[in-house]
Scaffold this motif. Sequence first.
Motif, mmCIF file in Angstrom:
data_model
loop_
_atom_site.group_PDB
_atom_site.id
_atom_site.type_symbol
_atom_site.label_atom_id
_atom_site.label_comp_id
_atom_site.label_asym_id
_atom_site.label_seq_id
_atom_site.Cartn_x
_atom_site.Cartn_y
_atom_site.Cartn_z
ATOM 1 N N LEU A 689 99.526 -41.676 46.892
ATOM 2 C CA LEU A 689 99.617 -42.492 48.094
ATOM 3 C C LEU A 689 101.059 -42.490 48.580
ATOM 4 O O LEU A 689 101.969 -42.861 47.839
ATOM 5 C CB LEU A 689 99.191 -43.939 47.812
ATOM 6 N N GLY A 690 101.264 -42.105 49.830
ATOM 7 C CA GLY A 690 102.620 -42.111 50.374
ATOM 8 C C GLY A 690 103.553 -41.282 49.517
ATOM 9 O O GLY A 690 103.270 -40.132 49.173
ATOM 10 N N ASN A 691 104.699 -41.887 49.166
ATOM 11 C CA ASN A 691 105.661 -41.205 48.306
ATOM 12 C C ASN A 691 105.316 -41.323 46.829
ATOM 13 O O ASN A 691 105.978 -40.705 45.992
ATOM 14 C CB ASN A 691 107.072 -41.757 48.543
ATOM 15 N N LEU A 692 104.330 -42.148 46.526
ATOM 16 C CA LEU A 692 103.896 -42.277 45.142
ATOM 17 C C LEU A 692 102.812 -41.239 44.876
ATOM 18 O O LEU A 692 101.620 -41.533 44.834
ATOM 19 C CB LEU A 692 103.370 -43.688 44.864
ATOM 20 N N LYS A 693 103.249 -40.010 44.733
ATOM 21 C CA LYS A 693 102.312 -38.918 44.516
ATOM 22 C C LYS A 693 103.016 -37.836 43.704
ATOM 23 O O LYS A 693 104.249 -37.760 43.677
ATOM 24 C CB LYS A 693 101.828 -38.343 45.843
ATOM 25 N N PRO A 694 102.246 -36.997 43.020
ATOM 26 C CA PRO A 694 102.861 -35.942 42.209
ATOM 27 C C PRO A 694 103.688 -34.984 43.055
ATOM 28 O O PRO A 694 103.362 -34.713 44.216
ATOM 29 C CB PRO A 694 101.649 -35.224 41.593
ATOM 30 N N ASN A 695 104.772 -34.482 42.467
ATOM 31 C CA ASN A 695 105.580 -33.461 43.134
ATOM 32 C C ASN A 695 105.793 -32.235 42.257
ATOM 33 O O ASN A 695 106.468 -31.287 42.654
ATOM 34 C CB ASN A 695 106.932 -34.033 43.583
ATOM 35 N N VAL A 696 105.234 -32.272 41.040
ATOM 36 C CA VAL A 696 105.321 -31.122 40.126
ATOM 37 C C VAL A 696 103.942 -30.898 39.520
ATOM 38 O O VAL A 696 103.355 -31.825 38.950
ATOM 39 C CB VAL A 696 106.350 -31.367 38.999
ATOM 40 N N ILE A 697 103.406 -29.680 39.656
ATOM 41 C CA ILE A 697 102.129 -29.379 39.018
ATOM 42 C C ILE A 697 102.390 -28.689 37.688
ATOM 43 O O ILE A 697 103.354 -27.938 37.525
ATOM 44 C CB ILE A 697 101.226 -28.499 39.913
ATOM 45 N N ASN A 698 101.545 -29.000 36.715
ATOM 46 C CA ASN A 698 101.694 -28.477 35.352
ATOM 47 C C ASN A 698 100.490 -27.616 34.997
ATOM 48 O O ASN A 698 99.349 -28.068 35.080
ATOM 49 C CB ASN A 698 101.812 -29.631 34.352
#
Length: 912
Positions: A689-698
Motif C-alpha cells: 500500500l502506497g510506499n509501504l510495499k516491497p522494493n526488492v524481490i527474492n
Amino acid sequence: MSSDFEFKRNNNVSSNSSYEQVNGETYHSLPSLTSSSTRTDFSDISFEENGNSTSKRKDAMESVLDNQDTLPLPTFYQTSRQSKKNVFNPDFFTNAPTKGDTAEIKTDGGIRAKIAQEIQKEELLNKEKDKNEGYQFGTFKGVIIRSILNIIGVIYFLRLGWIVGYSGVWITSAIIVISKTVTTITTLSLSAIATNGTIGSGGAYYLISRNLGPNFGGAIGIVFSIANAVSVTMYVFGIIETLIEILPWHFSDSVYVETIVYSWVVITIFLIVVISGLDWVVKIEGLLLLILALSILTWFIGTFTSDEYGYSKKTFTDNMGPEYTSSITLFSQFSIFFPAVTGIMAGANISGDLKDAQKSIPSGTLQSIAYTSVIYMVTAWVLGATVPRDGDHGLKNDYLVQGRQNLHESFTLIGVFSATASSALAVFIGAPKVFQAVCNDKIFPSKINYFGKGSGQKNEPIRAYILTYVIAMLCVLFGDLNAIAPIITNFYLISYGMVNYACFSMSISSSIGWRPSFKYYSKWTALVGTILCVVAMFFIDYIASLITFFILGAIFKYLSLRDLDVNWGPAHDSQQYLTALKGVQKLSKLKVHTKTYRPQFLLLSQMDRLEEKQSTVKFISNDLKHGNGMFVVGQVIIGDKFDQEKNESTEKIKYKNNKLLEGISCFTQSAISNTYYEGVYDFLSLTGLGNLKPNVINLNFLEEWNSSRIVDSDEFVDIINLGIQKKFGVTIFRNMEKMDFSQKHLGTIDVYWLSDDGGLTLLLGYLLTRHKQWKNSNLRVFSHNIGSENQNVLEQNNTQNAVKEMLKGFRIEAEPKILEGLLEEPSQKRTEKWKSLNIKVGRYKARTKKFIKLSEVILENSRNADFVIISLTAPRNLDKLVYLSWLDILSKDLGPMVFVRGNGQTVLTFQA
C-alpha cells in the motif's frame, strides 16, 4: 571455424524475445498473455460444461441468491448463556424440521420457517437452562442491596468518626467527594463497557480482559481476586474489634491472640454460609439491609435526644479544620477510608448470576453510589456537629462513638455486625467468582485452573471459596485493620484504573464494535479516572504502588510469553489498526529519501516449492531484515482460479506452509494463476500500500535450469527482467542450505560490487554486520580497477584508497579489495567446468570468457567466506541459457551467496 565455447544443447528451443526502450535503456518487454502458448488469454475463459454454455459463475451466483433472506439470522450463531460464547451452528440450514415445529408459526416457508423453528427451539432450551444455570438476580437483589451493604461497612461505623476527628469536617468531606468521584467515574466507564454486549461471569476481570486483552485481564483478575480475598479479613476485623470491646470476659491477656482466634472462627462460619449457595446469601443480605437501615435511623434520631452528644455550634466550628500528627496524615486517612467505597463492584462481580447484567450493573451501581454518598456526607457533618475531638469518648479516641449517640448502643453494635458481615460475605463471594472466570478462560497453567472448577447445578466455585478462605485466614495474622487497608486500597485503585483505561481505549479506538447503549460517559472522564487512580496510589504509598505495578508487570509479561491463543477483540487491536492506517496514509504522501530508504523484501515461490526455500526465508527474516523493512512471502498457486478441486487441494499445502512459516516475522500472500510468471506479475503489480510495499524481490536460483523444460528457464529470466522493468531490486539466492544458523559467524562477508546499482549490493552486506550473529564478521568489499585494467601497483593502491574513502563516507566499516587478473585467460580446469554445462555461446564468447575468469577469481578469494554477495548482471539483450550459465559458473562452488541488483535508486549517501 568452431569455437571452443560452442556446444549444442539437447532439445534446445529458441524463444522469441522482444525489447523496448525505457529511460534510454533496453529492457525485455512483457511477454504477451495472448500470443504465447505458455501464457493464457483471459478472453478464452469459458464456463461450458457437458456441452452447455451455461456460465458456472452465473449458476453459482443464483445458488447463493436462493439461500439469501432479508430477515436477520439470530440463531445463525447459537448463544450459550452459560459460557457467553458465540458458537457457529453448521447444521442451521440442513436440520430437517420435526413434526409440530411450525404449528404456531406463520411464515412464508423456506428459510424463514427454519429461522422461526430455530428461534422457538432456542427459547425453550434457554428457559430450561435458566432453571439449572445461574441465579438470574434482578437489579435490586443482585446489585443495589449487595453494593450498599458492601459500601456501608466497617469503615462507616468504626472509622468515619475517627477520620472526622483528625481531618475535620471540610477535609473529610473532600475525602468523601474525591473517593466518590473516582468510583462514580469508574462506574460510568464500567456501565459503558457493560452495555457494549453480553457480559459473562467475572465482573471487572471479564470487562477488562475482553476490552484490553488476556494479558491485562489476567493480571487484573489475579490482583482483584486477591484484593477481595484480603478484604474478607478487613471486614472480619471490624466485627472482632467490636466484639472484643463489648465482651465482659477474655480468654487471653493478648488482644492480638484473641483477634486471631475470633477472626478464624468468624471466617469459618462465613465459608459455611457461602458454600450453602448464593441464593441463601442474597436472602440473608436482604435481612442485613433492614438491620443496617434500622441502625442508621436510630443513630440519627439519637443525635437529637442525646444529652452528652447534642448539636453544638462551638463543637461544629472546632471540628471544621484538620489536626494531623506526624503519623496520621491526609493520605494515610484517605487510604483507610477509600476501601469503604470500593463496594461498587459487588454487583458486577456476580455478573454471570444477573438476569440482565447490561441493565442491572449501570442502574444498580449508580443508585447505590448516590444513596451511600448522601449517608456518608450527612453522617460526617452530624458527627462533626455533635461530638468533640478530644476526650475519652471523643472522635479521636472512641471508635464506637456512634453507639453512644444511638437510642440504644446495641442498635449500633447490631449495625456494625450486619454491615461487616454483609461486606465480608460480598467479597467472600466476589473473589471466588472472579477467580473462577480467570481459571475458566485457561490463560494460566492447568494447576491454577484447578480452582476454577464449579460444583452442582449452579456451578458454585467451591474450590475457589476454599482458596479465598485460606488467604483470609493467613491475612488475619497481620492483626491490624489499619495495616491491611492501604494494601487493599492499592489493589482496588489499580483495578478501577484499568476499568477506566479500558473504556478510554475503546473510545479512542474508533472501533465500530464499540457501541455501548449507556451514553452517560466520556472518554475524557475515563482518562481522568485512570489518572486519578494512579496518582492516588502513589500519594497513599509510593513503595506499595511500585510493588503493585511490579506484580502486575510480572504477570503481564508472563502471559505475553505464553502466547495465548485467544482473541477477544481488545481495544489495542483497533488502536494498532488506526495507527497503522494513519501511518500508511501519511507514508504514502512522503517521498522516499536516501537516508530513509530500507529494503523491503518480497520472496517469490511456487506454493508447493516453498519448503525448498526455507533456509532463504529464515535468512531474510532473521539476518537480512535487520534493516526493519517489511518481508512478504508470495506463494503462487499454478492452476485455474475457478477449479474448485484445485482450490481445495491447495488448502493442505497452505496448512503445511503455514507450519513452515511459524515464528517467521513476515506477511504471507497467495495468488492463483495459470503460470508462475503471471502470479509474479500480479504480486509485483498489487502487493503493498502506497510506499509501504516491497522494493526488492527474492528468488532462489533455478538449479535445474539446464535440464528442465526450456519454458522454466525462459520464465525465470523473464521474471528477473520483469523485476528490473518494474523498478524492483532483484536478489537471487543460492546454496542457502549450507548456511549454519546455530552459531555466530567469525569469518568474512565478501561483497563483489562490480556495477553501480545505487548501492543495494553494498547495503545488504552492511545490514548483515548489524545482526548479532554477524557482528564479528569481517566485511570485505571487492571492486575492479577504476579506469584502465592495466594499472600499476601505485595506481591500484590509489584506487583502493579511493574505495576506502568512499566506504568511510558511507560510514561503513569494511576492508576494500581490488580484483586482480580479470584480463588473464581462465584456467583450463575452470574452462572445462563451464564446458560441462553444454551451452552454445555463439556471439557471447568474449563475455563468457570474462565470466569464467571472474568465477575463478571469486572462488580463489571467497572459497571459505561465510557469505558472498555478487552484483547481478541484467539479462537484457542476452540469450537466456547463456545468461543462466554465467550465474551458474559464478556461484556453484561457493558457500551461501546471493546475486544482487538494485533498481538504480541511490540507497547510500555521504550527507548527514
